[in-house]
Scaffold this motif. Sequence first.
Motif, short mmCIF file in Angstrom:
data_model
loop_
_atom_site.label_atom_id
_atom_site.label_comp_id
_atom_site.label_asym_id
_atom_site.label_seq_id
_atom_site.Cartn_x
_atom_site.Cartn_y
_atom_site.Cartn_z
N THR A 203 0.83 -1.21 0.00
CA THR A 203 0.00 0.00 0.00
C THR A 203 0.87 1.26 0.00
OG1 THR A 203 -0.17 -0.14 2.43
CG2 THR A 203 -1.97 -1.10 1.12
N SER A 204 2.11 1.13 -0.46
CA SER A 204 3.03 2.27 -0.52
C SER A 204 3.52 2.45 -1.95
CB SER A 204 4.22 2.05 0.42
OG SER A 204 3.80 1.86 1.75
N CYS A 205 3.96 3.67 -2.25
CA CYS A 205 4.39 3.98 -3.61
C CYS A 205 5.53 4.99 -3.57
CB CYS A 205 3.23 4.54 -4.42
SG CYS A 205 3.58 4.82 -6.17
N PHE A 206 6.54 4.78 -4.41
CA PHE A 206 7.69 5.68 -4.53
C PHE A 206 7.53 6.52 -5.79
CE2 PHE A 206 11.74 6.47 -6.64
CZ PHE A 206 12.51 7.06 -5.64
N ILE A 207 7.74 7.82 -5.66
CA ILE A 207 7.65 8.72 -6.82
C ILE A 207 8.87 9.63 -6.83
CG2 ILE A 207 6.33 10.48 -8.04
CD1 ILE A 207 4.55 8.47 -5.46
N ARG A 216 9.51 9.06 -12.29
CA ARG A 216 9.53 7.61 -12.13
C ARG A 216 8.61 7.22 -10.98
NH1 ARG A 216 14.13 3.48 -10.15
NH2 ARG A 216 14.71 5.26 -8.87
N ILE A 217 7.77 6.22 -11.21
CA ILE A 217 6.88 5.68 -10.19
C ILE A 217 7.24 4.21 -9.98
CG2 ILE A 217 4.48 5.17 -9.56
CD1 ILE A 217 3.63 7.45 -11.37
N VAL A 218 7.47 3.83 -8.73
CA VAL A 218 7.82 2.45 -8.40
C VAL A 218 6.87 1.95 -7.31
CG1 VAL A 218 9.60 0.88 -7.55
CG2 VAL A 218 10.24 2.85 -8.96
N ARG A 219 6.12 0.90 -7.63
CA ARG A 219 5.21 0.31 -6.65
C ARG A 219 5.82 -0.91 -5.96
NH1 ARG A 219 0.38 3.02 -7.73
NH2 ARG A 219 0.31 3.90 -9.83
N ASP A 220 6.80 -1.52 -6.59
CA ASP A 220 7.52 -2.63 -5.98
C ASP A 220 8.70 -2.06 -5.19
OD1 ASP A 220 8.79 -4.95 -5.26
OD2 ASP A 220 9.47 -5.46 -7.29
N TYR A 231 17.41 13.05 -5.13
CA TYR A 231 17.03 13.88 -3.96
C TYR A 231 15.56 14.25 -4.01
CZ TYR A 231 16.85 18.06 -0.98
OH TYR A 231 16.51 19.00 -0.04
N LEU A 232 15.02 14.49 -5.21
CA LEU A 232 13.62 14.89 -5.36
C LEU A 232 12.75 13.64 -5.46
CD1 LEU A 232 14.09 17.82 -7.89
CD2 LEU A 232 13.66 18.00 -5.44
N SER A 233 12.64 12.94 -4.37
CA SER A 233 11.84 11.71 -4.34
C SER A 233 11.04 11.65 -3.04
CB SER A 233 12.74 10.48 -4.46
OG SER A 233 13.71 10.45 -3.44
N LEU A 234 9.94 10.91 -3.06
CA LEU A 234 9.10 10.79 -1.88
C LEU A 234 8.41 9.44 -1.86
CD1 LEU A 234 5.90 11.15 -2.86
CD2 LEU A 234 6.57 13.53 -3.07
#
Length: 263
Positions: A203-207, A216-220, A231-234
């Motif tokens: 239930t988490s997502c990296f953007i 870039r979007i990473v769900r895994d 640096y510009l990631s959340l």
Amino acid sequence: MTQEIRYGKLIGASLGPGDPELITRRAWDVLQSGARWVYPVKKAEQASYALAIVERSGLRIPADAVELVFPMTRDADALAKAWARAAQQTVELLATGRDVVFLVEGDASTFATFGHLARVVREQAPSIAVETIPGVSSFTAAAATAGLPLAEEDETLAVIPTAYGIGVIDHMLDEFDTLILLKVKPLLDDVIELLERRGLLATSCFIEKVGSPEERIVRDLASLKGETVNYLSLLLVKNPKRQRGELRRGCRRRQEREAAAHA
């Protein structure tokens, strides 16, 4: 008799996190108003992320646009000198009577350089007028891009820098339905391990660099272990397992009056 200086206005123009189509109409108008542009860089003559957003919009960069250097350092003395120098440059530009627009990536009121710059400028010249133009923040754009609602109905939401540490993050997962973790680069592996223990990876997502050409979007999330991210990631973390207390609805005074009447 000393003539009073008529300063221009200092304007913080929010540009959104990367997609130039998210620049608001107000910011768009100010960029074309004849105001002097200033923009932040980490080092002298280095590329500016905020300026790049405007460049992608198709607007021509004015020849007299000025860079302000805000170094990425924890050295307090170096930071203080850099802030004072940037503020002094800004005051000198405003002293010509021309408005100055500071280009801000994301929203100028949310974890942005502009608020501090405006305070230091006002300390040097209290009569300077300041305007902040709101914009789209990185986490609201990230949620929309990833198709994840930040909060629905009575859900709670918190936004924190990841630097607060794993202990604080672990505690806040129990307090909020959605947790936004900004600047995850230094602790990414530790956060992934925490979410794995808590059963929240799914239930988490990296953007990363949302709205930019390098988005870039990473769900895994497990696939990111050991990777050095931008640096510009959340991280957007949803906690559907959170235990909530009972909500108090309606008018408290009315409920208290009704309770007293039946006593």
